[in-house]
Each structure stands twice: as structure tokens, then as C-alpha cells.
Enzyme design. Structure first.
Site, mmCIF file in Angstrom:
data_model
loop_
_atom_site.group_PDB
_atom_site.id
_atom_site.type_symbol
_atom_site.label_atom_id
_atom_site.label_comp_id
_atom_site.label_asym_id
_atom_site.label_seq_id
_atom_site.Cartn_x
_atom_site.Cartn_y
_atom_site.Cartn_z
ATOM 1 N N GLU A 275 0.831 -1.220 0.000
ATOM 2 C CA GLU A 275 0.000 0.000 0.000
ATOM 3 C C GLU A 275 0.861 1.263 0.000
ATOM 4 O OE1 GLU A 275 -2.007 -0.400 3.736
ATOM 5 O OE2 GLU A 275 -3.349 -1.984 3.034
ATOM 6 N N PRO A 276 1.732 1.446 -0.972
ATOM 7 C CA PRO A 276 2.557 2.658 -0.959
ATOM 8 C C PRO A 276 1.745 3.893 -1.357
ATOM 9 C CG PRO A 276 2.990 1.403 -2.954
ATOM 10 C CD PRO A 276 1.992 0.609 -2.165
ATOM 11 N N ARG A 278 3.178 7.680 -0.346
ATOM 12 C CA ARG A 278 4.141 8.765 -0.491
ATOM 13 C C ARG A 278 5.159 8.518 -1.612
ATOM 14 N NH1 ARG A 278 5.514 12.000 4.058
ATOM 15 N NH2 ARG A 278 4.703 10.322 5.335
ATOM 16 N N CYS A 346 -3.093 34.014 9.716
ATOM 17 C CA CYS A 346 -2.852 34.760 10.954
ATOM 18 C C CYS A 346 -2.453 33.859 12.116
ATOM 19 C CB CYS A 346 -4.093 35.559 11.291
ATOM 20 S SG CYS A 346 -4.472 36.679 9.953
ATOM 21 N N GLU A 347 -1.360 33.179 11.980
ATOM 22 C CA GLU A 347 -0.795 32.365 13.053
ATOM 23 C C GLU A 347 0.705 32.312 12.833
ATOM 24 O OE1 GLU A 347 -2.208 28.539 13.928
ATOM 25 O OE2 GLU A 347 -4.223 28.924 13.185
ATOM 26 N N TYR A 375 0.268 13.966 0.603
ATOM 27 C CA TYR A 375 -0.223 14.607 1.831
ATOM 28 C C TYR A 375 -0.119 16.130 1.732
ATOM 29 C CZ TYR A 375 0.402 9.759 3.179
ATOM 30 O OH TYR A 375 0.350 8.391 3.204
HETATM 31 N N1 LLP Z 1 -1.383 1.984 4.502
HETATM 32 C C1 LLP Z 1 -1.892 2.438 5.650
HETATM 33 C C2 LLP Z 1 -2.750 1.582 6.452
HETATM 34 C C3 LLP Z 1 -1.563 3.745 6.092
HETATM 35 O O1 LLP Z 1 -2.058 4.188 7.238
HETATM 36 C C4 LLP Z 1 -0.713 4.555 5.300
HETATM 37 C C5 LLP Z 1 -0.372 5.918 5.720
HETATM 38 C C6 LLP Z 1 -0.234 4.035 4.097
HETATM 39 C C7 LLP Z 1 -0.581 2.729 3.733
HETATM 40 C C8 LLP Z 1 0.658 4.816 3.172
HETATM 41 O O2 LLP Z 1 1.868 5.142 3.743
HETATM 42 P P1 LLP Z 1 2.990 5.854 2.831
HETATM 43 O O3 LLP Z 1 3.443 4.856 1.806
HETATM 44 O O4 LLP Z 1 2.353 7.014 2.197
HETATM 45 O O5 LLP Z 1 4.042 6.218 3.780
HETATM 46 N N2 LLP Z 1 0.139 12.883 6.677
HETATM 47 C C9 LLP Z 1 1.419 12.296 6.988
HETATM 48 C C10 LLP Z 1 1.487 10.841 6.582
HETATM 49 C C11 LLP Z 1 0.399 9.986 7.186
HETATM 50 C C12 LLP Z 1 0.471 8.547 6.779
HETATM 51 C C13 LLP Z 1 -0.728 7.813 7.203
HETATM 52 N N3 LLP Z 1 -0.811 6.448 6.780
HETATM 53 C C14 LLP Z 1 2.519 13.121 6.324
HETATM 54 O O6 LLP Z 1 2.212 14.143 5.709
HETATM 55 O O7 LLP Z 1 3.695 12.793 6.440
#
Ligand code: LLP
Length: 421
Positions: A275-276, A278, A346-347, A375
Site C-alpha cells: 500500500e505505498p 508517499r 494569521c498564526e 499529503y
Molecule cells: N497503509 C496504511 C494503512 C496507512 O495508514 C498509510 C499511511 C499508508 C498505507 C501509506 O503510507 P505511505 O506509503 O504514504 O508512507 N500525513 C502524513 C502521513 C500519514 C500517513 C498515514 N498512513 C505526512 O504528511 O507525512
């Protein structure tokens, strides 16, 4: 590698000058590169070649319909975490049997919606959720394919707000209790146990935590099989990090990650899901903003942009670092000067960077926040009644607005004044 490069001293997205998009769309805006999105998706797909697998894009990282369709057309499945994301994935043409549903708080309505639609699997995170899903499935006369998300108690060595696989995190079932929870799953009507799910965190820059977690998954697979469960699918989550700065040591590559998967769980004969989010979308998007003012403070200088914390929340929320580069390339060797780079909200928290060294910039200049594709837009808001900023997708020499900037009227019209006022 991404497709945001300088050409003749000017920043391009693929074959389109960023300045040309800004002239047409206005600033700030998000801009994505199709070639980078596809490239990153294919890196994962190729890394798992030779194993039965599905790359489910974590669409929480970027969920515009155009991005989803681009990836789905290339063969991606989706990892969703809400009914809204499920609906978005379906609307972009992703079939239900390529969608996995993660998250600790799925409601019965969300379960009903996904189950009647023929979802691939639910990743169940608790016993109460398991009971609820069993009830929903039986009331519909359907069977819900499930994995149980286990919490392997592994330190992902990442930011505390995005670590999910340690004791004390709200996610999953402690691995020490996995066997009893699988026994419960097997005893409940309307559920079909098909596998195991794990996700330990996001922006991981080392492989070791994955290795530890996946070894535990492999051991658990054998144990559960010995207990009589049919384990045919392993969902190994997302989390592989990206380089946010060019000078930083690069995180491991998808090829190394794929090899690790094959090494740790390849012998089990399971279908593999990952589940990538980012790594696919992060460096495939930038946020472009304009300098409004240069302001001299008592002990520092401020660069005031038209983009703000509501448009790109990560620096304010996690102290995240984003490279901020001028759209017109600085002359080599030019003197740099430190700035606090801020938005108009305004913060004081509306600060993208403190003391950031920047080449000479002037009001009206465009700057680009790199690595903003993941994100970024999805976490934005209309705080300070600042309209959600547009999203633009580039492919070769063409670009299209894939989410338009709302007008002030569009925003105001969403409110309703009750009849008694
Ligand atoms: N699978 C599940 C169950 C997750 O909770 C997440 C991310 C992913 C896959 C994907 O993870 P990635 O490959 O994108 O690292 N808003 C934060 C990141 C929150 C990630 C939440 N879960 C940021 O801006 O860094």
C-alpha cells in the site's frame, strides 16, 4: 527521480514551463507529473515481479480523480480508509475487487457500501470491528473477505505522528493476541479469513523495521496455518520513505524493498499486496507559490508567500522539511540569504521554513515546494477562507486543471443561514 527539472534556467514539469501554468491558473497551485507518478508506481510493480501481487496506491496521499485514473489504468489497486475514498476510487473506475479498506474506525454504513459493491478485502483492526462486520455481512447475506491488521510492535524509527506499528499505537491487534483473534474471526458468521495485514508507519528511511515486521508476519502465517486458517494473502502496508532533500541520504529503493519482501515472505506462496502512497505521489507533485512581500523584521527577513499552512500543512503539523526552489533558476555561485518563509495566515505556525538560505528573490517571483505531491492537497483546508488551491496534471507538453479553484461565492454558498436568523 522526478520530472521537475530546470531547462535553460527555468523550472519545467515534464515539457511544460511552470511559469506558463502559473500565468493561466494563478497561484498557488499543485502541479503533478504523470510520468513521475507512473514511474514510481511501476518501480513497485516491477520490484514484485515474479510474485502474485497487487500494488494498492494509498490514495490518502493524493486522491484527485485524475491521479487515481492514471494509476488505475496502469493496473494499480487502491488502499482506502473511508467511505469517501471508496467512492472516489470507484468513481475513477477502480473495480471493487482491486480495493482494500484499511482504518481503525470503519462504520457500518461504510462496511455495507463496500461489501455490497464487491470489495476485495477489509483489513480489520479490532474485535468490535470484527463483530460489526460479521453482523453487517450476515444481514446482507454476504461474506466479507478479511485480513486482520496485526501490530508487530516494531519501531519504525519515523516521526511519532506517523508511526503505527508500536505497542501503544492505536492500530491493529497486538501480535501476541493474533491467534485468539483469528480464532474469533473463524467462529463468526459472514467473515472469510484470507490473510494478514501489517503497516508500521510512514516515511521509513531504513529497511530494518520492515524486515523485522515481515519476519513476524511470516512466522504468524505458519502458526495460523497450523491452527487451521487459510492464509493466502499478505497485505504488507506502505511506508517506504522518499528523499525530501537532495542532499539527504536517499532512502532504500523499491527494488531493495521488493527483494526484502521476497526474502521474508516469498516462500509462503501468498499473494502479496502493498500500500505505498508517499513514494508514488510525493515527488510527483510540487506546490507553486508567489512571493507577495519581502519584509525585514528586527532580527530576520521574511519571505511572505501567497501559499500558506492551509494549502500545505506538513511543515506546520510535523515540522516537515520541503525544498523551496525558485522557478527561475539562480545563477550558480550567487550569494544566498536566510529567510523565514511564511504564508499570510494569521498564526505564527504558518511558517514553512526558518532561516532558509535562498538566492535573491523579489516580490512577484514564483517558488516551488518540492515533494509536495503526497499529503499536500489532500490535507489542505479553507482556513481563513482561502479557497482550496487548484491541482494541475501535466503529461508531456500538455497540462490540465484537474481541480479548479473555487470562487468566494462557491465557498460562501456552502453555508446555510437558518430561517430564524
Ligand atoms: N497503509 C496504511 C494503512 C496507512 O495508514 C498509510 C499511511 C499508508 C498505507 C501509506 O503510507 P505511505 O506509503 O504514504 O508512507 N500525513 C502524513 C502521513 C500519514 C500517513 C498515514 N498512513 C505526512 O504528511 O507525512
Amino acid at each position: 527521480m522526478d520530472h521537475f527539472l530546470y531547462r535553460d534556467g527555468e523550472l519545467y514539469a515534464e515539457d511544460v514551463p511552470i511559469a506558463a501554468i502559473a500565468a493561466q491558473v494563478g497561484t498557488p497551485f499543485y502541479c503533478y507529473s504523470s510520468a513521475t507518478l507512473l514511474r514510481h508506481y511501476r518501480l513497485f510493480d516491477d520490484a514484485l515481479e515474479g510474485t502474485d501481487h497487487l500494488v494498492c496506491f494509498a490514495m490518502k496521499s493524493a486522491s484527485n480523480q485524475a491521479i487515481l485514473k492514471l494509476l488505475a489504468d496502469a493496473g494499480a489497486g487502491m488502499d482506502v480508509v473511508s467511505g469517501g475514498e471508496y467512492a472516489r476510487a470507484r468513481a475513477a473506475g477502480v473495480p471493487g475487487d482491486r480495493i482494500v479498506f484499511s482504518g481503525v474506525g470503519k462504520t457500518r454504513d461504510e462496511m455495507r457500501m463496500a461489501l455490497t459493491d464487491g470489495i476485495r478485502q477489509f483489513n480489520v483492526e479490532s474485535e468490535p470491528e470484527m463483530h460489526a462486520l460479521s453482523e453487517v455481512a450476515t444481514s446482507l447475506g454476504l461474506t466479507a473477505p478479511i485480513t486482520v491488521r496485526i501490530n508487530p510492535d516494531v519501531d519504525a524509527k519515523t516521526h511519532e505522528k506517523i508511526s503505527t506499528g508500536k505497542k501503544g499505537d492505536k492500530f491493529g491487534i497486538p501480535i501476541s493476541r493474533a491467534r485468539e483473534v483469528y480464532a474469533l474471526a473463524a467462529s463468526l458468521p459472514g467473515l472469510q479469513v484470507i490473510g494478514i495485514d501489517v503497516h508500521i508507519g510512514s516515511q521509513l528511511t531504513e529497511l530494518e523495521p520492515f524486515e523485522l515486521a515481515y519476519q513476524k508476519v511470516a512466522e504468524l502465517t505458519e502458526q495460523l496455518r497450523a491452527d487451521g486458517h487459510t492464509i493466502t494473502r499478505l497485505d504488507l502496508g506502505g511506508g517506504l520513505g522518499i528523499p525530501y532533500t537532495r542532499s539527504n541520504q536517499a532512502p532504500p529503493l523499491p527494488t531493495e524493498y521488493g527483494a526484502l519482501i521476497k526474502r521474508t515472505v516469498g516462500h509462503l506462496g501468498c499473494e502479496i499486496e502493498i500500500e505505498p502512497g508517499r513514494l508514488i505521489s510525493g515527488n510527483a507533485g510540487i506546490m507553486v507559490s508567489k512571493v507577495i512581500y519581502l519584509k525585514s523584521g528586527e532580527d530576520r527577513d521574511f519571505l511572505i508567500l501567497d501559499g500558506a499552512m492551509n494549502d500545505l500543512t506538513r511543515p506546520a503539523m510535523y515540522g516537515a522539511y520541503h525544498d523551496i526552489i525558485p522557478v527561475i533558476e539562480a545563477e550558480p555561485g550567487v550569494d544566498q540569504q536566510p529567510f523565514d518563509i511564511v504564508g499570510p495566515v494569521c498564526e505564527s505556525g504558518d511558517t514553512f521554513a526558518k532561516g532558509r538560505m535562498m538566492p535573491p528573490v523579489a516580490a512577484g517571483d514564483l517558488v516551488a515546494f518540492r515533494s509536495a505531491g503526497a499529503y499536500g492537497a489532500v490535507m489542505s483546508s479553507e482556513y481563513n477562507t482561502r479557497p482550496l488551491i487548484p491541482e494541475v496534471l501535466v503529461q508531456d507538453d500538455q497540462f490540465a486543471v484537474i481541480r479548479a479553484r473555487p470562487t468566494f461565492d462557491d465557498i460562501i454558498k456552502r453555508d446555510t443561514i437558518p430561517p430564524w436568523l
